[in-house]
Scaffold this active site. Structure first.
Site, short mmCIF file in Angstrom:
data_model
loop_
_atom_site.label_atom_id
_atom_site.label_comp_id
_atom_site.label_asym_id
_atom_site.label_seq_id
_atom_site.Cartn_x
_atom_site.Cartn_y
_atom_site.Cartn_z
N SER A 1 -36.92 -68.52 126.21
CA SER A 1 -38.10 -69.01 126.90
C SER A 1 -37.73 -70.24 127.72
O SER A 1 -36.88 -70.17 128.59
CB SER A 1 -39.21 -69.27 125.89
OG SER A 1 -40.45 -69.42 126.50
N GLU B 1 -43.59 -58.90 126.15
CA GLU B 1 -43.62 -60.37 126.12
C GLU B 1 -45.05 -60.91 126.05
O GLU B 1 -45.36 -61.85 125.33
CB GLU B 1 -42.95 -60.93 127.38
CG GLU B 1 -41.49 -60.57 127.55
CD GLU B 1 -40.55 -61.59 126.98
OE1 GLU B 1 -41.01 -62.51 126.28
OE2 GLU B 1 -39.33 -61.46 127.21
N HIS C 1 -43.08 -61.83 123.00
CA HIS C 1 -42.28 -62.99 123.37
C HIS C 1 -41.79 -63.70 122.11
O HIS C 1 -42.58 -64.06 121.24
CB HIS C 1 -43.14 -63.94 124.19
CG HIS C 1 -42.43 -65.12 124.76
ND1 HIS C 1 -41.48 -65.00 125.74
CD2 HIS C 1 -42.54 -66.45 124.50
CE1 HIS C 1 -41.04 -66.21 126.07
NE2 HIS C 1 -41.66 -67.10 125.32
#
Length: 528
Positions: free
Chosen positions: A212, A334, A435
């Protein structure tokens, strides 16, 4: 983008207290003095080692300074405090104590590693540049012990503490502004370079990896000349170097954002602004409504200041004559995490109105085209449509665009799509490979708790760890007994993609339909 582990904890991932450490191993001399750690699970852990000085008071918003030496043997038995931050969800506290004396690094070493010259892997945590810490990624035991690598995880300053960008700050720092969080990471990389050999590591074989915002940080170092020579391979997980909200923004936008923030905390007068901001308690700086996120998009990101970060990340890939090997990837769903934290965690499911509102707020003039490309009648529920927009537009396609630029300019490149669902494909809150879903397969312990995989899930976790550590050793993730992962061919580039490895516990395989499944032709036309 958010703190991945905090997010899973907030939505129900089972974390508990860490087990007690075993007896301490021999001490190690590092920059600053002598430290002692502890042995557990075939590795030696050295936690909370200062790599830079405290950052409060007049040092707030300034570049990191060397840590002060300490007398005697410093116990390195516990994680250092978190850098100042709010909790993952509004109204929730951080996952541990916070302090502006937070620039510490945790180091995990195979037992008996002294004088072995092992690869070193440096992990940058995620959290949208506003949350997270190294303590959340506790004990990558199997990656270290079986992969025969050293893993180091530093903290770095977050939110306004790490990415405040003002003309006055540029004036006092030779033009550098909006980048001290990246400078913290550079200081950690220099510390690793200077101290790797003391633990049995090779400073000439360093792999940086992150998830991320940590993945965006990995990309940012490509565009930061001060990072040159401090790493030799890179893995970008759910971040990208192209067309992503995680990449550095321009300095004028950063100035405007920081000025609005300063006004919101009562420090709007440029004549006294820096003194005012430095005098405020850290908690006061975290009270502003502009300190966290705008939907899934982070408000605080590094800026291209022309000094620390000197160019856009796609251009940096093009001109990088080192041609470092890269792994770039994303997860197949995600967006589910962001839908969960923005809607389900607040007690309501997305509906047609909230879906349209999200798209219009996030994509502005491009919103009508997004709504036409992702109509609600193509999805079982508004949550699925919103998750698809986030997945494709903010993660999958930016990852593909990064791969295209990287391979088209000569970088050895392997792309993946993680498609393993920790909670199952039909989980009502976090379905599919959301995610951060890959992290429990890479780190065998998170927040001090062993991940309870068994059977096929455990075997898959070992595969993931071996891909990453084999890449750290050789610059190629392929190894004996692993599913074949084909690199993008040399002729690939802007018009010809290579294949992606679809990672699943039931069997991983190469696929060449990534761009079509994620509508990357559509997203390539989005204004940047």
């Amino acid at each position: 983008m958010r703190s991945a582990i905090s997010g899973m904890a907030a939505i129900g991932f089972p974390f508990a207290s860490a087990p007690a450490p075993a007896s301490p191993p021999p001490t190690v001399f590092v920059t600053g003095g002598e430290i002692s750690g502890f042995a557990a699970d075939g590795i030696v852990e050295y936690l909370g080692i200062p790599f830079a000085a405290p950052t409060g008071g007049d040092a707030r918003f300034r570049p990191p300074r060397p840590a002060e030496p300490w007398p005697g043997v410093r116990p390195a038995l516990t994680h250092g405090p978190l850098c100042p931050q709010n909790g993952y969800l509004p109204g929730t506290p951080p996952t541990g104590p916070t302090s502006e004396d937070c620039l510490t690094i945790d180091v995990y070493v195979p037992e008996g590693a002294r004088d072995r010259n092992l690869p070193v892997m440096v992990f940058f945590h995620g959290g949208g540049y506003v949350t997270g810490s190294n303590g959340q990624y506790d004990a990558p035991s199997r990656m270290v012990a079986e992969g025969d690598v050293i893993v180091a995880v530093p903290n770095y300053r977050l939110g306004p503490f790490g990415f405040m960008s003002l003309p006055e700050l540029a004036a006092e720092s030779g033009g550098a502004t909006g980048t001290v969080g990246i400078q913290d990471q550079q200081a950690a990389l220099r510390w690793v370079h200077d101290n790797a050999a003391a633990f049995g590591g090779d400073p000439a074989n360093v792999t940086i990896f992150g998830e991320s915002a940590g993945g965006g940080s990995v990309c940012t170092h490509l565009a930061a000349p001060g990072s040159d020579g401090l790493y030799h391979k890179a893995i970008v997980e759910s971040g990208s170097c192209a067309q992503s909200p995680l990449v550095p923004g321009n300095r004028d936008d950063a100035f405007a954002r920081s000025q609005r923030y300063a006004e919101s905390v009562g420090c709007g007068d440029p004549a006294t602004q820096l003194a005012c901001l430095r005098a405020l308690p850290a908690a006061k700086l975290l009270e502003s409504p502009t300190v966290q996120f705008d939907g899934p998009v982070p408000i605080w990101v590094p800026s291209i200041d022309g000094v620390v970060v000197t160019r856009t990340l796609d251009v940096a890939l093009e001109v990088d004559d080192r041609k470092i090997p890269l792994i770039v990837g994303s997860n197949s769903n995600e967006g589910a995490l962001f839908v969960a934290e923005s809607d389900y965690a607040r007690g309501h499911a997305p509906d047609a109105a909230s879906y349209e509102r999200y798209v219009r707020q996030s994509f502005g003039a491009y919103a009508d085209r997004v709504l036409a490309e992702y109509p609600l009648d193509h999805y079982p529920a508004p949550a699925a449509a919103q998750s698809a927009v986030i997945t494709d537009g903010l993660f999958a396609c930016p990852a593909l665009f990064t791969s295209r630029v990287a391979r088209g300019t000569g970088h050895p490149l392997w792309q993946y799509e993680f498609d393993q669902a920790p909670f199952g494909d039909t989980n009502p809150v976090l379905p599919g490979a959301f995610h951060s879903a890959e992290l429990p397969y890479l780190f065998t312990s998170l927040m001090g708790v062993p991940i309870p995989w068994t059977g096929a899930s455990d075997a898959f976790a070992r595969q993931m760890q071996r891909w990453w550590t084999t890449f750290a050793h050789t610059g190629d993730p392929n190894g004996p007994g692993l599913p074949q992962w084909s690199a993008w061919p040399e002729h690939s580039g802007p018009t010809t993609d290579g294949a992606a490895l679809i990672m699943r516990a039931t069997g991983s395989s190469m696929a060449d339909d990534f761009a079509g499944r994620h509508r990357c032709g559509f997203w390539s036309e989005r204004p940047r």
